[in-house]
Design a protein around this motif. Structure first.
Motif, PDB file in Angstrom:
ATOM      1  N   THR A   1       0.846  -1.189   0.000  1.00 24.40           N
ATOM      2  CA  THR A   1       0.000   0.000   0.000  1.00 24.40           C
ATOM      3  C   THR A   1       0.881   1.239   0.000  1.00 24.40           C
ATOM      4  O   THR A   1       2.069   1.171   0.340  1.00 24.40           O
ATOM      5  CB  THR A   1      -0.870   0.063   1.265  1.00 24.40           C
ATOM      6  OG1 THR A   1      -0.018   0.280   2.403  1.00 24.40           O
ATOM      7  CG2 THR A   1      -1.685  -1.196   1.469  1.00 24.40           C
TER       8      THR A   1
ATOM      9  N   ALA B   1       4.892   4.118  -8.207  1.00 21.36           N
ATOM     10  CA  ALA B   1       3.536   3.757  -8.640  1.00 21.36           C
ATOM     11  C   ALA B   1       3.395   2.276  -8.972  1.00 21.36           C
ATOM     12  O   ALA B   1       2.370   1.660  -8.659  1.00 21.36           O
ATOM     13  CB  ALA B   1       3.132   4.609  -9.839  1.00 21.36           C
TER      14      ALA B   1
ATOM     15  N   PRO C   1      -3.369   1.102  -4.378  1.00 20.88           N
ATOM     16  CA  PRO C   1      -4.067   2.192  -3.679  1.00 20.88           C
ATOM     17  C   PRO C   1      -5.132   1.658  -2.724  1.00 20.88           C
ATOM     18  O   PRO C   1      -5.866   0.721  -3.057  1.00 20.88           O
ATOM     19  CB  PRO C   1      -4.704   2.983  -4.829  1.00 20.88           C
ATOM     20  CG  PRO C   1      -3.854   2.670  -6.027  1.00 20.88           C
ATOM     21  CD  PRO C   1      -3.443   1.236  -5.848  1.00 20.88           C
TER      22      PRO C   1
ATOM     23  N   THR D   1      -3.093   7.214  -2.901  1.00 17.26           N
ATOM     24  CA  THR D   1      -2.407   6.689  -4.077  1.00 17.26           C
ATOM     25  C   THR D   1      -0.902   6.923  -4.047  1.00 17.26           C
ATOM     26  O   THR D   1      -0.190   6.493  -4.942  1.00 17.26           O
ATOM     27  CB  THR D   1      -2.972   7.323  -5.362  1.00 17.26           C
ATOM     28  OG1 THR D   1      -2.795   8.747  -5.295  1.00 17.26           O
ATOM     29  CG2 THR D   1      -4.452   7.003  -5.523  1.00 17.26           C
ATOM     30  N   ARG D   2      -0.407   7.601  -3.005  1.00 17.96           N
ATOM     31  CA  ARG D   2       1.022   7.858  -2.888  1.00 17.96           C
ATOM     32  C   ARG D   2       1.403   7.872  -1.413  1.00 17.96           C
ATOM     33  O   ARG D   2       0.564   8.068  -0.540  1.00 17.96           O
ATOM     34  CB  ARG D   2       1.408   9.198  -3.542  1.00 17.96           C
ATOM     35  CG  ARG D   2       0.704  10.398  -2.921  1.00 17.96           C
ATOM     36  CD  ARG D   2       1.090  11.701  -3.593  1.00 17.96           C
ATOM     37  NE  ARG D   2       2.487  12.016  -3.374  1.00 17.96           N
ATOM     38  CZ  ARG D   2       2.942  12.655  -2.307  1.00 17.96           C
ATOM     39  NH1 ARG D   2       2.108  13.040  -1.338  1.00 17.96           N
ATOM     40  NH2 ARG D   2       4.224  12.921  -2.174  1.00 17.96           N
TER      41      ARG D   2
END
Length: 377
Positions: free
Chosen positions: A13, A188, A193, A198-199
């Protein structure tokens, strides 16, 4: 012939800052999407072996075997069991080590292994009352019994810096490198996600040594560990598929061969040196040398810890966490060891990736764990 264990389909994650991006997600909520993704990639690649087990490292979850809960939540089916491992900050790496040894035994063919930690949802813990006294809340269990040193990790990091002569300036310079390299990297391809994140949440560009030098010591006057050259308390999960080299090759999956693994004990007063005997042991068992290593991932709990280990072993600092580490990204305790392996896979499986890599963790109470992997061509 003894089966050769390999690591495939390494995913994690994004790492969330505790109380922020992933604050509402439990250990199982974090682990399940990654397990589902890894299992799906293996099925898509044609690995037909059933999943023999899920091995999950976790430090401060609610108990009740989160591995089994996460496996069910991931939709792996009621026949897939799960077991939870606690070696504190080394739990995720230990989970993969245990899975690799089981594959090597020939009794299992496919295990999903890694770790997950939700500092945000970790339950409050209390010692039971004595007589009419009130219950006493505690944030961690003892790492050592009475009669042994049992410092908190931040205090121990300051002690290690003093004992080994690692000054504040050097720690801040290393931390600036971690922040800068993580900010420049693209993670990425390894991320699943979750929770709208998402980061990696903690990474901040422009964190220079000069800016870090303005921060106050975090663990007492005269100390050198700060919020900038130490890790952040975090939430996250990471898993790999652990299978045989034969099955990975038949499926055409890029893989890292597990060359060796080791755990070791060390002085509880200076737990940051725990990786040293573990790394020495795994290199000795594999008949390799420090100079053979092309990349090293060590949990950056504190800059002083990484630098002390590098000094003790003669490690080239440029090989350590070359795209940043926990100082920049955060340290989801039970997951961090597995995060190291995801990072090794991302780097080593590139066309120009190094041949030999090492992951290692320091552990409260004076322990270390190390896993040595090589690229399968």
């Amino acid at each position: 012939m003894t089966p050769v264990p390999v690591l495939v389909a390494a995913r994690r994650t994004p790492i969330g800052t505790a109380g922020h991006g992933l604050a509402a997600l439990t250990v199982a909520d974090l682990a399940a999407p990654v397990l589902r993704t890894v299992a799906g990639e293996l099925r898509a690649a044609g690995i037909g072996a059933p999943i023999d087990d899920v091995v999950l490292g976790n430090c401060l979850g609610p108990g009740g075997d989160p591995a089994r809960i996460a496996a069910l939540q991931a939709g792996l089916g009621t026949r897939v069991p799960g077991v939870t491992v606690d070696r504190q900050c080394g739990s995720g790496l230990d989970a993969v080590m245990q899975a690799a040894l089981r594959i090597r035994s020939g009794w299992d063919e496919l295990i999903l292994a890694g770790g997950a930690e939700s500092a945000s949802t970790a339950p409050w813990r209390y010692w039971p009352p004595v007589g009419e006294a009130e219950p006493v809340r505690y944030t961690r269990a003892p790492f050592a019994p009475a009669g042994f040193p049992d410092p908190d990790m931040g205090v121990a990091a300051d002690d290690l810096a003093r004992v080994r002569g690692i000054g504040r300036e050097r720690q801040d310079e290393y931390a600036a490198r971690s922040h800068g390299r993580a900010a420049a990297a693209d993670f990425a391809a390894e991320l699943v996600p979750v929770g709208g994140l998402t980061r990696d949440q903690r990474i901040r560009p422009g964190m220079t040594a000069a800016r870090l030098a303005r921060l106050r010591p975090s663990f007492g006057t005269g100390g050198t560990a700060t919020a900038g050259n130490s890790c952040g308390i975090s939430d996250g999960a990471a898993f790999v598929g652990v299978t045989t080299e034969r099955l990975a090759a038949a499926a055409g999956l890029p893989a890292l061969r597990v060359v060796g693994c080791a755990v070791a004990g060390s002085d509880p007063a200076l737990p940051g040196l725990g990786p040293v005997p573990a790394i020495r042991a795994v290199l000795r068992r594999a008949d390799r040398r420090v100079g053979d290593l092309g990349v090293v991932e060590i949990t950056e709990a504190f800059a002083s810890v990484v630098l002390a280990v590098a000094d003790e072993l003669g490690l080239d600092e440029d090989l350590i966490c070359p795209e940043g580490g926990a100082i920049a990204m955060g340290h989801p305790w039970g997951a961090s060891g597995a995060v190291l392996l995801v990072r090794l896979a991302a780097r080593m499986l590139r066309p120009d990736g190094p041949e030999l890599g090492l992951a290692a963790c320091a552990i409260g109470g004076g322990q270390g764990v190390a896993v040595l992997v090589e690229r399968v061509r």
